[in-house]
Design an enzyme around this catalytic site. Structure first.
Site, mmCIF file in Angstrom:
data_model
loop_
_atom_site.group_PDB
_atom_site.id
_atom_site.type_symbol
_atom_site.label_atom_id
_atom_site.label_comp_id
_atom_site.label_asym_id
_atom_site.label_seq_id
_atom_site.Cartn_x
_atom_site.Cartn_y
_atom_site.Cartn_z
ATOM 1 N N ASP A 52 81.436 37.592 64.015
ATOM 2 C CA ASP A 52 81.815 38.706 64.878
ATOM 3 C C ASP A 52 82.121 39.904 63.991
ATOM 4 O O ASP A 52 82.139 39.784 62.757
ATOM 5 C CB ASP A 52 83.029 38.346 65.746
ATOM 6 C CG ASP A 52 83.016 39.049 67.098
ATOM 7 O OD1 ASP A 52 83.056 40.290 67.111
ATOM 8 O OD2 ASP A 52 82.954 38.362 68.134
ATOM 9 N N ASP A 78 77.824 41.647 61.556
ATOM 10 C CA ASP A 78 77.142 42.363 62.625
ATOM 11 C C ASP A 78 75.798 41.671 62.825
ATOM 12 O O ASP A 78 74.931 41.717 61.956
ATOM 13 C CB ASP A 78 76.952 43.823 62.221
ATOM 14 C CG ASP A 78 76.258 44.650 63.296
ATOM 15 O OD1 ASP A 78 75.702 44.071 64.251
ATOM 16 O OD2 ASP A 78 76.252 45.891 63.170
ATOM 17 N N ASN A 105 75.373 33.758 71.298
ATOM 18 C CA ASN A 105 76.223 34.370 72.317
ATOM 19 C C ASN A 105 76.367 35.883 72.196
ATOM 20 O O ASN A 105 76.567 36.564 73.198
ATOM 21 C CB ASN A 105 77.617 33.733 72.255
ATOM 22 C CG ASN A 105 78.626 34.468 73.112
ATOM 23 O OD1 ASN A 105 78.592 34.407 74.337
ATOM 24 N ND2 ASN A 105 79.533 35.182 72.470
ATOM 25 N N TYR A 170 69.707 46.044 78.909
ATOM 26 C CA TYR A 170 70.394 44.756 78.859
ATOM 27 C C TYR A 170 69.684 43.739 79.750
ATOM 28 O O TYR A 170 69.454 42.596 79.352
ATOM 29 C CB TYR A 170 71.845 44.938 79.301
ATOM 30 C CG TYR A 170 72.653 43.671 79.414
ATOM 31 C CD1 TYR A 170 73.228 43.085 78.296
ATOM 32 C CD2 TYR A 170 72.863 43.075 80.655
ATOM 33 C CE1 TYR A 170 73.988 41.923 78.404
ATOM 34 C CE2 TYR A 170 73.624 41.916 80.777
ATOM 35 C CZ TYR A 170 74.180 41.344 79.647
ATOM 36 O OH TYR A 170 74.929 40.197 79.768
ATOM 37 N N LYS A 174 68.001 40.282 78.461
ATOM 38 C CA LYS A 174 68.463 38.987 78.958
ATOM 39 C C LYS A 174 67.350 38.224 79.676
ATOM 40 O O LYS A 174 67.290 36.994 79.613
ATOM 41 C CB LYS A 174 69.675 39.185 79.865
ATOM 42 C CG LYS A 174 70.948 39.515 79.113
ATOM 43 C CD LYS A 174 71.318 38.422 78.126
ATOM 44 C CE LYS A 174 72.643 38.664 77.446
ATOM 45 N NZ LYS A 174 73.013 37.580 76.513
ATOM 46 N N VAL A 203 81.481 36.504 84.874
ATOM 47 C CA VAL A 203 82.630 35.821 84.303
ATOM 48 C C VAL A 203 83.744 36.842 84.101
ATOM 49 O O VAL A 203 83.548 37.875 83.445
ATOM 50 C CB VAL A 203 82.273 35.162 82.960
ATOM 51 C CG1 VAL A 203 83.468 34.395 82.403
ATOM 52 C CG2 VAL A 203 81.079 34.222 83.133
ATOM 53 N N THR A 205 86.298 38.023 82.289
ATOM 54 C CA THR A 205 87.010 38.103 81.018
ATOM 55 C C THR A 205 88.002 39.267 81.073
ATOM 56 O O THR A 205 88.013 40.050 82.027
ATOM 57 C CB THR A 205 86.020 38.333 79.869
ATOM 58 O OG1 THR A 205 85.353 39.588 80.098
ATOM 59 C CG2 THR A 205 84.975 37.222 79.810
#
Length: 263
Positions: A52, A78, A105, A170, A174, A203, A205
């Site tokens: 991360d 990165d 992920n 995005y 995906k 989700v 978060t």
């Protein structure tokens, strides 16, 4: 029980003996869904490395897992920097052993407008949401072949399936995850390497709650999901455990949707 704090105790969930001691690599693992993957694999006794750029988030996560059998290894990386990605994977391998589970992920669902997209923004979006999945997989396949098999879990999204507006790059990236999974399933399958798409719905978060979960969003969830309540990080992590464990030995080239029945 209030739907916005709905959690199920991990102790009541399945344990997978085949994950004990197995080396797992998670990209984008410091916060959110990725942190859930790291925590759940660590609690199964796996040797987990995560990558991360959020050093503070990573340190906080490690502190919560200080009592795990194997405290997860963190490397600042990165994932859009392919040289750095390869180096971080090599360091994880050197410290924890051959990687036989990869969780692709890392992602960023930043909102953007089609008419205002620049070429540089396009390249950056593809790099953070798709390209690293291809090359991280390429980097660990040798480990998996030598081990006699392995599992690659690529994170998709239902966002493109339900035709959400506000993030066309995005959505494109995906949707391409499914092409990546299908394009590699047969080639990798000959060496007993499984590759599947884990496809989350919405989700909730901390980031989602902070930026986008307003009253309209709550109403949309209530209307669109077949199951009541909010999707939690744990719901995705538990599916990832199954896909990584030997229990899913004949599952490959598939999409596993966890969305409460929205799609």
């Amino acid at each position: 029980m209030r739907e916005d704090i709905e959690h199920t105790e991990t102790a009541s969930m399945a344990r997978y003996p085949s994950l004990a001691g197995r080396t797992v690599l998670v990209t984008g693992g410091a916060t959110g869904i990725g942190a859930g993957f790291v925590a759940h694999f660590a609690r199964q006794g796996a040797r987990v490395a995560f990558l991360d750029i959020d050093d503070a988030g990573a340190q906080a996560l490690q502190a919560t897992l200080a009592d795990a059998e194997h405290v997860p290894l963190y490397r600042h990386c990165d994932a859009t920097d392919l040289e750095a990605l390869e180096t971080a994977i090599a360091e994880a391998r050197a410290q924890l052993g051959p990687i036989t589970v990869l969780v692709n992920n890392a992602a960023n669902d930043v909102r953007h407008r089609f008419g205002q997209t620049t070429a540089a923004e396009f390249e950056r979006n593809i790099a953070v949401n798709l390209r690293h999945q291809y090359f991280a997989t390429q980097s660990v396949v040798g480990d998996m072949r030598a081990a006699g098999g392995g599992s690659v879990i690529c994170l998709g999204s239902t966002g493109w399936m339900i035709k959400n507006a506000g993030y066309p790059m995005y959505a494109m990236a995906k949707s391409a995850v499914h092409g990546l999974v299908n394009g590699l399933a047969r080639e990798l399958g000959a060496d007993r390497i499984r590759i599947n798409a884990l496809v989350p719905g919405w989700v909730i978060t901390d980031k989602q709650r902070r930026l986008w979960l307003d009253d309209a969003g709550k109403a949309q969830i209530a209307q669109s999901q077949c199951l009541p309540g909010y999707l939690q990080v744990e719901d995705l992590a538990r599916m990832a455990l199954f896909l990584a464990a030997d229990d899913s030995r004949m599952c490959t080239g598939q999409q596993f949707i966890v969305d409460g029945g929205w799609v």
